[in-house]
Scaffold this motif. Structure first.
Motif, PDB file in Angstrom:
ATOM      1  N   SER A 163       0.755  -1.239  -0.006  1.00  0.00           N
ATOM      2  CA  SER A 163      -0.094   0.083   0.053  1.00  0.00           C
ATOM      3  C   SER A 163       0.949   1.275   0.115  1.00  0.00           C
ATOM      4  O   SER A 163       2.066   1.378   0.269  1.00  0.00           O
ATOM      5  N   SER A 164       0.488   2.314  -0.508  1.00  0.00           N
ATOM      6  CA  SER A 164       0.974   3.618  -0.527  1.00  0.00           C
ATOM      7  C   SER A 164       0.360   4.718  -0.459  1.00  0.00           C
ATOM      8  O   SER A 164      -1.038   4.715  -0.502  1.00  0.00           O
ATOM      9  N   SER A 165       0.860   5.635   0.670  1.00  0.00           N
ATOM     10  CA  SER A 165      -0.021   6.702   1.309  1.00  0.00           C
ATOM     11  C   SER A 165      -0.213   7.711   0.122  1.00  0.00           C
ATOM     12  O   SER A 165      -0.899   8.785   0.127  1.00  0.00           O
ATOM     13  N   ALA A 166       0.453   7.364  -0.961  1.00  0.00           N
ATOM     14  CA  ALA A 166       0.344   8.458  -2.295  1.00  0.00           C
ATOM     15  C   ALA A 166      -1.025   8.220  -3.021  1.00  0.00           C
ATOM     16  O   ALA A 166      -1.681   8.844  -3.549  1.00  0.00           O
ATOM     17  N   SER A 167      -1.701   6.917  -2.751  1.00  0.00           N
ATOM     18  CA  SER A 167      -2.760   6.593  -3.586  1.00  0.00           C
ATOM     19  C   SER A 167      -3.939   6.712  -2.706  1.00  0.00           C
ATOM     20  O   SER A 167      -5.107   6.778  -3.201  1.00  0.00           O
ATOM     21  N   THR A 168      -3.761   6.659  -1.533  1.00  0.00           N
ATOM     22  CA  THR A 168      -5.060   6.647  -0.569  1.00  0.00           C
ATOM     23  C   THR A 168      -4.824   7.518   0.530  1.00  0.00           C
ATOM     24  O   THR A 168      -3.718   7.761   1.214  1.00  0.00           O
ATOM     25  N   GLY A 169      -5.826   8.251   1.092  1.00  0.00           N
ATOM     26  CA  GLY A 169      -5.791   8.929   2.035  1.00  0.00           C
ATOM     27  C   GLY A 169      -5.491   8.214   3.397  1.00  0.00           C
ATOM     28  O   GLY A 169      -5.974   7.120   3.666  1.00  0.00           O
ATOM     29  N   THR A 170      -4.609   8.666   4.345  1.00  0.00           N
ATOM     30  CA  THR A 170      -4.782   7.974   5.742  1.00  0.00           C
ATOM     31  C   THR A 170      -4.995   8.683   6.877  1.00  0.00           C
ATOM     32  O   THR A 170      -4.494   9.759   7.118  1.00  0.00           O
ATOM     33  N   PRO A 171      -5.739   8.002   7.976  1.00  0.00           N
ATOM     34  CA  PRO A 171      -5.863   9.003   9.020  1.00  0.00           C
ATOM     35  C   PRO A 171      -4.725   9.177   9.804  1.00  0.00           C
ATOM     36  O   PRO A 171      -3.607   8.404   9.688  1.00  0.00           O
ATOM     37  N   ALA A 172      -4.606  10.169  10.466  1.00  0.00           N
ATOM     38  CA  ALA A 172      -3.281  10.737  11.223  1.00  0.00           C
ATOM     39  C   ALA A 172      -2.882   9.499  12.037  1.00  0.00           C
ATOM     40  O   ALA A 172      -1.663   9.437  12.386  1.00  0.00           O
TER      41      ALA A 172
ATOM     42  N   ASN B 118      -3.022   6.245  11.736  1.00  0.00           N
ATOM     43  CA  ASN B 118      -2.488   5.159  10.985  1.00  0.00           C
ATOM     44  C   ASN B 118      -0.846   5.412  10.965  1.00  0.00           C
ATOM     45  O   ASN B 118      -0.542   5.926  10.032  1.00  0.00           O
TER      46      ASN B 118
ATOM     47  N   THR C 233       4.767   2.667   5.045  1.00  0.00           N
ATOM     48  CA  THR C 233       4.511   2.716   3.392  1.00  0.00           C
ATOM     49  C   THR C 233       5.767   2.781   2.607  1.00  0.00           C
ATOM     50  O   THR C 233       6.847   2.914   3.029  1.00  0.00           O
TER      51      THR C 233
END
Lengths: 471, 52
Positions: B2-11, B13, B17
Motif C-alpha cells: 500500500s502507498s499513502s500516495a494513492s489513498t488518504g490515511t488517518p493521522a 495510522n 508505507t
C-alpha cells in the motif's frame, strides 16, 4: 470553516517511508496551471476586437485577477495553513476553473462584465489560494533545502505562461481556421475561438489541479529527512526554530521590511516586462526604423520568459547555500548596477541590452521564489503559508505601481512605445534604480525576530489550533 | 504494497508505507511533458532574437 472529510489535513498525513519527491510535482501541477495568468496577452487583441473595446478595458481583466490574487492570498492564508494543501488545491481548482467557465460564457454572450467577474474575480481568488497552497507544505517536506523546494513550485508559475502562450495560439488556430498568429497575413482570432479556448483550459486545468490535490501529503509532526539535523539550521544567521503566528508576524518590522523588499524587486522587474518588446526596438531606433525587427523583439520576450523561470529555480536554490539576506543583496544591489548599465550603455549594443535585461528578470523571478524561504527563516514553519499570503499584497501593489511608473514616464515622451528612443526610457529606469536602493536598505535592516513574538515552546500545529494568541 | 500516495490515511495510522517509483516517475512526467513543450516553444521563439 470546516472542509469535507476527504479534503481534511488529517487524511493526508504521510506514513513513515513516504517519498517526499512526490510533493514537488503536486505543487507544479497547480502552479503550471495558474501561471496561465501571465499568458493573457496572447488573446488580448482578439478580445479587444470581439468586444469592440479598448486595450485598457481588456487589460483590466488581468489587473483584477492580480489584485484578487494578493487579496485572497492574504485573506485565506490562515485557512490554507489550517486545512492543509489538499483542501487549498481543491478549492483553488474550483475557483480557477469556474473563472474560465464564467469567462467563456461572458465571451460567448458578449458580456464583458462576466469576463471581469469570471476570470478576474473568481479566477483571481483561485490564483491567490493556489499560489500559496503548496508553499508551507514544501517547506515542511524540505527543511534541509527550503529554497530549492519553493523554487521548484514557483518556477512552475513562470512555466505556466511558457506553456499557455504557444498552446493558446495553437488552440485558437484549431478553433478558428482563419486565424493566423504571426508572419505575413497575421490577424486576430475570433471571440468564439477564445471562448472555446477558455472551455478547453477549464477542462485541462481541472484534471491537472485535481491530480496535484490528490497526490499531495503533509509530513507527520516531528518528521525530518534522513540525516537532517535541525540544530544545524539554527546555526545560520537569521534562521529561527521558533514559531511566529501570522497575526503576530504582521506586527513585526521584519514583515514590513520584507514587504518593501518584495515590492521594490517586483516593481523594478515589471519596469522591463511591461514594455519589453517595444522597449528593445526603441533602444535601437535610428530615425524612423529600428535595428531590431518585430520578430526579434518577440524573441527577446521569449528570452526574458526563460530567465524569469530559470531565475526562480536557480537563485532560490542558491539561497540555501549563501543565505536569504545575501541573495537579496545580490538581487537588489547587482540589480542597481544592471539598471544603471541598461540606462547608460544599453543602447550601445544589443548584446549588452539583452544580457543585462535578462539577468534583471532572473532576479525578479528569484525574488518571488526566495521570499517563502526567507519568511520560514524569520518566522518558522508554523504559519508560513498565511504569512506568505499576507506578504503577497506587495505583489498586487507592485502590479499597480510598476505599470503606473513606466507608463507615466513614457506618457511624458512624445509618441507611443514602439516609436520612442532610448532616452525616453531613462527616467523610468532611474526611478527603478531608486526603488532598488530602497529595497536594498530595507533588506540590510532585517534582523532576527524578537523573542516576544515567538509562540510558546509547545505551540500547537496549525491543524490543531485555529487562531493563535495575539499579543 | 500500500502507498499513502494513492489513498488518504488517518493521522493515527502510522503503518510504514512505500511510494512506488512508477508513481513518482508518472507524476514527474505528467508535469514535465507540458513544461518541456513550453520550454521548446519558447526557445524556438527566443532563437529569432539571434537569427538576424
Amino acid at each position: 470553516m470546516a472542509v469535507p472529510a476527504f479534503l481534511a489535513r488529517e487524511r493526508i498525513v504521510a506514513r513513515p517511508g513516504f517519498n517526499r519527491w512526490l510533493i514537488p510535482p503536486a505543487a507544479l501541477a497547480v502552479h503550471l496551471c495558474i501561471g496561465q495568468a501571465y499568458a493573457t496577452s496572447v488573446y488580448k487583441t482578439a478580445l479587444v476586437a470581439h468586444f469592440d473595446a479598448t486595450l485598457t478595458s481588456i487589460g483590466i481583466i488581468f489587473s483584477i485577477a492580480i489584485v484578487m490574487l494578493g487579496l485572497s492570498a492574504a485573506l485565506f492564508g490562515t485557512w490554507v495553513d489550517r486545512n492543509g494543501p489538499r483542501a487549498a488545491m481543491f478549492t483553488s481548482a474550483v475557483f480557477w476553473v469556474t473563472g474560465f467557465l464564467v469567462g467563456s460564457l461572458g465571451i460567448a454572450s458578449e458580456q464583458l462584465w462576466l469576463v471581469y467577474l469570471g476570470y478576474g474575480v473568481i479566477g483571481g481568488i483561485g490564483l491567490g489560494i493556489g499560489y500559496i497552497s503548496p508553499v508551507s507544505t514544501l517547506i515542511k517536506w524540505f527543511p534541509d533545502r527550503p529554497g530549492l523546494a519553493t523554487g521548484m513550485a514557483i518556477m512552475g508559475f513562470g512555466g505556466g505562461a511558457l506553456i499557455a502562450t504557444p498552446l493558446s495560439r495553437q488552440l485558437m488556430a484549431f478553433y478558428d481556421p482563419d486565424y493566423v498568429a504571426s508572419g505575413p497575413g497575421a490577424n486576430v482570432a475570433s471571440g468564439d475561438a477564445v471562448a472555446k479556448l477558455f472551455l478547453t483550459f477549464a477542462i485541462v486545468y481541472l484534471v491537472y489541479m485535481m491530480f496535484g490535490a490528490f497526490i499531495v501529503r503533509v509530513p507527520a509532526d516531528g518528521w525530518k529527512p534522513d540525516g537532517f539535523d535541525p540544530s544545524t539550521v539554527k546555526q545560520k544567521a537569521l534562521v529561527t526554530t521558533s514559531s511566529v503566528s501570522a497575526a503576530n508576524a504582521i506586527k513585526t518590522p521584519q514583515f514590513w521590511l520584507l514587504w518593501i523588499v518584495l515590492f521594490c524587486n517586483v516593481t523594478a522587474g515589471i519596469g522591463i516586462l511591461e514594455q519589453a518588446a517595444p522597449m528593445i526596438q526603441d533602444f535601437f531606433r535610428d530615425g524612423g526604423s529600428s535595428a531590431v525587427a518585430a520578430t526579434a523583439a518577440a524573441g527577446f520576450v521569449g528570452v526574458l520568459s526563460l530567465f524569469n523561470m530559470a531565475g526562480r529555480f536557480v537563485w532560490s536554490s542558491t539561497s540555501d547555500y549563501i543565505g536569504r539576506k545575501p541573495i537579496y543583496m545580490v538581487y537588489l544591489g547587482v540589480g542597481i548596477v544592471l539598471y544603471l548599465i541598461l540606462a547608460t550603455l544599453g543602447s550601445s549594443a544589443t548584446w549588452i541590452f539583452v544580457i543585462t535585461a535578462a539577468v534583471i528578470i532572473s532576479f525578479y523571478g528569484g525574488g518571488f521564489a526566495t521570499i517563502p524561504a526567507y519568511l520560514r527563516d524569520l518566522f518558522g514553519t508554523y504559519q508560513v503559508g498565511a504569512i506568505h499570503g499576507r506578504l503577497l499584497t506587495a505583489w498586487s501593489a507592485a502590479g499597480v505601481a510598476g505599470p503606473l511608473i513606466v507608463n507615466g514616464v513614457l506618457d511624458m515622451a512624445e509618441g507611443e512605445p514602439g516609436e520612442l528612443v532610448a532616452g525616453d526610457y531613462r527616467p523610468a529606469l532611474f526611478i527603478m534604480v531608486g526603488l532598488l536602493a530602497i529595497g536594498f536598505v530595507a533588506n540590510l535592516l532585517v534582523k532576527p525576530v524578537a523573542d516576544k513574538w515567538h509562540e510558546p515552546a509547545s505551540a500547537p500545529t496549525p491543524e490543531t489550533k485555529e487562531a493563535s494568541a495575539v499579543r | 504494497m500500500s502507498s499513502s500516495a494513492s489513498t488518504g490515511t488517518p493521522a493515527g495510522n502510522r503503518q510504514p508505507t512505500h511510494t512506488p517509483a512508477a508513481l513518482i516517475a508518472f507524476a514527474w512526467t505528467f508535469v514535465g511533458v507540458p513544461l518541456a513543450y513550453g520550454l521548446y516553444q519558447t526557445v524556438k521563439t527566443a532563437s529569432s532574437l539571434f537569427g538576424g
